[in-house]
Design a protein around this motif. Sequence first.
Motif, PDB file in Angstrom:
ATOM      1  N   ALA A 173       5.793   1.520   8.287  1.00 18.47           N
ATOM      2  CA  ALA A 173       5.021   0.323   8.617  1.00 18.47           C
ATOM      3  C   ALA A 173       3.547   0.654   8.805  1.00 18.47           C
ATOM      4  O   ALA A 173       2.700  -0.248   8.847  1.00 18.47           O
ATOM      5  CB  ALA A 173       5.576  -0.326   9.882  1.00 18.47           C
ATOM      6  N   ASP A 174       3.215   1.952   8.918  1.00 19.33           N
ATOM      7  CA  ASP A 174       1.831   2.358   9.144  1.00 19.33           C
ATOM      8  C   ASP A 174       1.247   3.029   7.903  1.00 19.33           C
ATOM      9  O   ASP A 174       0.536   4.025   7.997  1.00 19.33           O
ATOM     10  CB  ASP A 174       1.738   3.298  10.345  1.00 19.33           C
ATOM     11  CG  ASP A 174       0.288   3.530  10.783  1.00 19.33           C
ATOM     12  OD1 ASP A 174      -0.546   2.619  10.594  1.00 19.33           O
ATOM     13  OD2 ASP A 174      -0.012   4.625  11.294  1.00 19.33           O
TER      14      ASP A 174
ATOM     15  N   PRO B   9       0.827  -1.212   0.000  1.00 14.87           N
ATOM     16  CA  PRO B   9       0.000   0.000   0.000  1.00 14.87           C
ATOM     17  C   PRO B   9       0.858   1.256   0.000  1.00 14.87           C
ATOM     18  O   PRO B   9       1.919   1.307   0.628  1.00 14.87           O
ATOM     19  CB  PRO B   9      -0.796  -0.120   1.303  1.00 14.87           C
ATOM     20  CG  PRO B   9       0.086  -0.923   2.201  1.00 14.87           C
ATOM     21  CD  PRO B   9       0.821  -1.899   1.310  1.00 14.87           C
ATOM     22  N   VAL B  10       0.392   2.277  -0.721  1.00 11.69           N
ATOM     23  CA  VAL B  10       1.104   3.554  -0.811  1.00 11.69           C
ATOM     24  C   VAL B  10       0.101   4.685  -0.633  1.00 11.69           C
ATOM     25  O   VAL B  10      -0.940   4.711  -1.306  1.00 11.69           O
ATOM     26  CB  VAL B  10       1.819   3.717  -2.168  1.00 11.69           C
ATOM     27  CG1 VAL B  10       2.552   5.051  -2.234  1.00 11.69           C
ATOM     28  CG2 VAL B  10       2.787   2.562  -2.425  1.00 11.69           C
ATOM     29  N   ALA B  11       0.409   5.606   0.261  1.00 16.42           N
ATOM     30  CA  ALA B  11      -0.393   6.823   0.393  1.00 16.42           C
ATOM     31  C   ALA B  11       0.238   7.895  -0.485  1.00 16.42           C
ATOM     32  O   ALA B  11       1.430   8.186  -0.382  1.00 16.42           O
ATOM     33  CB  ALA B  11      -0.431   7.285   1.847  1.00 16.42           C
TER      34      ALA B  11
ATOM     35  N   GLY C   7       4.506   1.370   2.140  1.00 15.88           N
ATOM     36  CA  GLY C   7       4.671   0.267   3.066  1.00 15.88           C
ATOM     37  C   GLY C   7       5.967  -0.477   2.778  1.00 15.88           C
ATOM     38  O   GLY C   7       6.567  -0.319   1.709  1.00 15.88           O
ATOM     39  N   PRO C   8       6.453  -1.293   3.706  1.00 15.83           N
ATOM     40  CA  PRO C   8       7.697  -2.054   3.484  1.00 15.83           C
ATOM     41  C   PRO C   8       7.591  -2.932   2.243  1.00 15.83           C
ATOM     42  O   PRO C   8       6.574  -3.589   2.012  1.00 15.83           O
ATOM     43  CB  PRO C   8       7.813  -2.894   4.756  1.00 15.83           C
ATOM     44  CG  PRO C   8       7.035  -2.139   5.793  1.00 15.83           C
ATOM     45  CD  PRO C   8       5.890  -1.522   5.050  1.00 15.83           C
ATOM     46  N   THR C   9       8.660  -2.946   1.435  1.00 17.95           N
ATOM     47  CA  THR C   9       8.636  -3.647   0.152  1.00 17.95           C
ATOM     48  C   THR C   9       9.580  -4.842   0.077  1.00 17.95           C
ATOM     49  O   THR C   9       9.442  -5.677  -0.815  1.00 17.95           O
ATOM     50  CB  THR C   9       9.045  -2.695  -0.986  1.00 17.95           C
ATOM     51  OG1 THR C   9      10.425  -2.331  -0.820  1.00 17.95           O
ATOM     52  CG2 THR C   9       8.181  -1.441  -0.983  1.00 17.95           C
ATOM     53  N   GLY C  10      10.558  -4.907   0.964  1.00 16.75           N
ATOM     54  CA  GLY C  10      11.605  -5.903   0.841  1.00 16.75           C
ATOM     55  C   GLY C  10      12.743  -5.432  -0.045  1.00 16.75           C
ATOM     56  O   GLY C  10      13.803  -6.066  -0.091  1.00 16.75           O
TER      57      GLY C  10
END
Length: 298
Positions: free
Chosen positions: A169-170, A120-122, A146-149
Motif C-alpha cells: 500500500a506504500d 504505481p510500481v517501484a 501498489g494494490p491492483t484489484g
Amino acid sequence: MKVAVMGAGAIGCFYGGLLARAGASVTLVGRAQHVDAIRARGLLLEMGGETHGVAVAGAVTADGVAGAELVLFCVKSGDTEQVGREMAPHLRPDAVVLCLQNGVDNADRLSAVLGRPVVPVAVYVATEMAGPGHVRHHGRGELLIGPTGRDEAILALFAAAGISARVSADAIGALWGKLVVNCAYNALSALTGLPYGRMIRVPGVEAAMRDVVAECTAVAQASGIALPEGILDAVLGLAASMPAQFSSTAQDLRRGRPTEIDHLNGFVVARGEQLGIPTPVNRLLQTLVRAAETAKEG
C-alpha cells in the motif's frame, strides 16, 4: 494473461522478455529499430552470462496494447501524457495499467490522461539496451506494486516468470525512496561518465551524494512522505551491489537522447521551491545535465 509493454526500452524489454519466456502472450510496443529486430529474430535477453532468444510480438504504434489484460507502462517520464493519450482508445475497459517509470508522479499524470486508475510500481533493476532488440541485465529485478484489484493473478504471473514482486500500500513511499537513489547517482554517473563503483571512490563524490540525500529528505518530509528507514545507508551501499552499472541518465546522454533529469533532481528542485526548501546541489546537478544535453545537441 495477455500482456502489452508500452515503451519497449531496457526496462520494458527485460520484464516483457521474462514474461514471454515463461509462456505469457506479450507484445512489446517500441521504436522501429527494436521492433524490426525482434520481429526478425526474437528479443535477445542477456542475463547471468547467457543470451536467450525470446519469441515475442512487436508493434510500433499504441494500438499494440489492444486486448491486453495487463499493460506495463515504461516510457520516459517526459512522454507520459502524449503516449497515454495515444494509448487510451485501445485499452480494454478492465485492463490493469502498471506504471514502471522513474519519478514519483507519473502514475498520477498518466491516470489523469487516461481517466482511470494507474498502479504505481517501484522498479529495482539494472538493465540497458545493448543493441536493437537486445536487452542486457546487470542486476536485481524486484518490483514493489501498489494494490491492483487483481493482486493474486498478477503476482502469480510474475512468479511464474521468475520475477520477484510484492504488493504494498506504500508503493509511493518506495518510489520516493527510489527517487532519492536516482537523484544521488544518475546525474553524477552521467556527468563523470563513470559506473557506480568507480564513481563513488572519487574524492568528494560521497560527500556530494550525502548533500543530495539531505536535500531530498527535507523535501520528502515537508511533503508528508516517510522515506524508507536507513535511506542514506541504502544509497551509499548501492554502488557495491551494482559496481559496473551506468545510470539511465548516463546511457541517455551517451546516446544523445533526452534525459529524465527534470523528473528526478528537477522534481526535487521544483517541489522544494513550492515548499520553500533550498535544494542547491540538486539544482546544480539538474543544470549541468541540461547543459550536457545541449552540448550533445550541437
